[in-house]
Design a protein around this motif. Structure first.
Motif, PDB file in Angstrom:
ATOM      1  N   ARG A   1      68.663  27.106  51.216  1.00  0.00           N
ATOM      2  CA  ARG A   1      67.620  26.516  52.064  1.00  0.00           C
ATOM      3  C   ARG A   1      67.991  25.074  52.383  1.00  0.00           C
ATOM      4  O   ARG A   1      68.163  24.255  51.484  1.00  0.00           O
ATOM      5  N   PHE A   2      68.094  24.768  53.672  1.00  0.00           N
ATOM      6  CA  PHE A   2      68.501  23.438  54.114  1.00  0.00           C
ATOM      7  C   PHE A   2      67.345  22.770  54.852  1.00  0.00           C
ATOM      8  O   PHE A   2      66.769  23.363  55.770  1.00  0.00           O
ATOM      9  N   ILE A   3      67.027  21.554  54.454  1.00  0.00           N
ATOM     10  CA  ILE A   3      65.973  20.780  55.109  1.00  0.00           C
ATOM     11  C   ILE A   3      66.628  19.589  55.801  1.00  0.00           C
ATOM     12  O   ILE A   3      67.214  18.717  55.150  1.00  0.00           O
ATOM     13  N   ALA A   4      66.538  19.571  57.126  1.00  0.00           N
ATOM     14  CA  ALA A   4      67.156  18.494  57.897  1.00  0.00           C
ATOM     15  C   ALA A   4      66.369  17.204  57.717  1.00  0.00           C
ATOM     16  O   ALA A   4      65.130  17.207  57.738  1.00  0.00           O
ATOM     17  N   PRO A   5      67.067  16.088  57.538  1.00  0.00           N
ATOM     18  CA  PRO A   5      66.377  14.828  57.313  1.00  0.00           C
ATOM     19  C   PRO A   5      65.905  14.189  58.617  1.00  0.00           C
ATOM     20  O   PRO A   5      66.546  14.324  59.664  1.00  0.00           O
ATOM     21  N   GLY A   6      64.807  13.485  58.532  1.00  0.00           N
ATOM     22  CA  GLY A   6      64.366  12.659  59.644  1.00  0.00           C
ATOM     23  C   GLY A   6      64.650  11.192  59.400  1.00  0.00           C
ATOM     24  O   GLY A   6      64.564  10.377  60.313  1.00  0.00           O
ATOM     25  N   GLU A   7      64.980  10.871  58.145  1.00  0.00           N
ATOM     26  CA  GLU A   7      65.198   9.485  57.747  1.00  0.00           C
ATOM     27  C   GLU A   7      66.647   9.265  57.316  1.00  0.00           C
ATOM     28  O   GLU A   7      67.324  10.203  56.872  1.00  0.00           O
ATOM     29  N   THR A   8      67.093   8.039  57.420  1.00  0.00           N
ATOM     30  CA  THR A   8      68.456   7.690  57.014  1.00  0.00           C
ATOM     31  C   THR A   8      68.603   7.784  55.507  1.00  0.00           C
ATOM     32  O   THR A   8      67.861   7.150  54.752  1.00  0.00           O
ATOM     33  N   ASN A   9      69.544   8.621  55.073  1.00  0.00           N
ATOM     34  CA  ASN A   9      69.844   8.732  53.644  1.00  0.00           C
ATOM     35  C   ASN A   9      71.273   9.229  53.503  1.00  0.00           C
ATOM     36  O   ASN A   9      71.794   9.894  54.392  1.00  0.00           O
TER      37      ASN A   9
END
Length: 277
Positions: free
Chosen positions: A115-123
């Motif tokens: 399961r992959f969750i795409a980031p919305g924030e810089t990390n």
């Protein structure tokens, strides 16, 4: 004080690495990078392969990510994502020179069905996130100040369902959490206090009273950029005092040489992402 000669328990790990066959210092995005300092590409590959073989010989599984042209920092595989219990919180790099790496890491994880969750924030993945499953019921330590931005900590907490403790990095030489702090087993850490703000130092002291502390020389030798399986600690061979402190605490130091990769601002941990399935 750390308990001397306490019995430590090894837990088999699964890792992701990427060969440095395309590694070079073509730009400078951290204080360690100098485009005028040549890199011995063949030596970098030999040193990296020595690290890979060390992890395999210790009983761990190592997956490999294929290096791509034009992405000389792909060897630093820890930055591409952060996985907890089979869920992957993806990376979003601060610097455009590395931005394309994120998609290659995403493709790897999705190809394996995780399961992959795409980031919305810089990390920057495990560069700024560390997970301790046995600390306070399961805890994520998260760094900010230079690369990963503070809103990503809240995003990671929502994505992974684990409490996140934010730690403020204040010394640009320690631009990622993983060059200033490392998990040495599932419930404890080693760290260099001087890399953190005064308030973050207080938080760490409260959370981890038995932590192994590094001095400035060993921290600057990238000694804290290590990988531990709970018993064996693979670390930069130059960090001799830290190795002694880890040994006194019951761990087995396993020194390796990664001088060429240090020219890019990384060492052992930067090259190794843990796949927590």
């Amino acid at each position: 004080m750390v308990t001397v000669n306490q019995q430590r328990v090894l837990r088999k790990r699964t890792y992701l690495m990427c060969s440095p066959e395309r590694f070079a210092v073509e730009y400078a995005i951290n204080p360690w990078m100098d485009v005028a300092t040549p890199v011995d590409a063949e030596l970098a590959v030999r040193q990296w392969d020595g690290l890979r073989r060390t992890l395999v010989d210790l009983g761990h599984e190592v997956h490999l990510l294929t290096p791509e042209p034009g992405l000389p920092d792909m060897v630093f595989a820890a930055n591409g994502a952060f996985m907890v219990d089979g869920t992957v919180y993806g990376a979003r790099y601060k610097h455009e020179q590395r931005a394309a790496e994120a998609g290659l890491h995403r493709a790897f994880y999705e190809a394996h069905g995780w399961r992959f969750i795409a980031p919305g924030e810089t990390n920057e993945g495990e560069g700024d996130f560390a997970y301790l499953p046995e600390a306070h019921g399961g805890l994520i330590l998260a760094g900010h100040g230079f690369r990963t931005e503070l809103p990503a900590h809240a995003e990671a907490q929502e994505a992974l369902g684990r409490p996140v403790v934010s730690l403020h990095l204040v010394d640009p030489r320690f631009y990622h959490l993983d060059v200033a702090l490392a998990s040495i087993d599932d419930g404890n850490v080693a760290y260099y206090p001087g890399a953190f703000s005064a308030a973050s130092q207080q938080v760490l002291a409260q959370l981890f009273p038995d932590a192994v502390l590094a001095d400035d020389a060993d921290a600057l030798a990238f000694g804290l950029n290590l990988v531990s399986d709970g018993a064996n600690v693979v670390l930069n061979g130059a960090a001799t005092r830290l190795a002694g402190r880890l040994k006194a605490a019951g761990y087995t130091p396993v020194p390796v040489e990664l001088s060429e990769l240090k020219k890019g601002g990384g060492s052992v941990k930067c090259c190794v992402a843990e796949l927590r399935l």
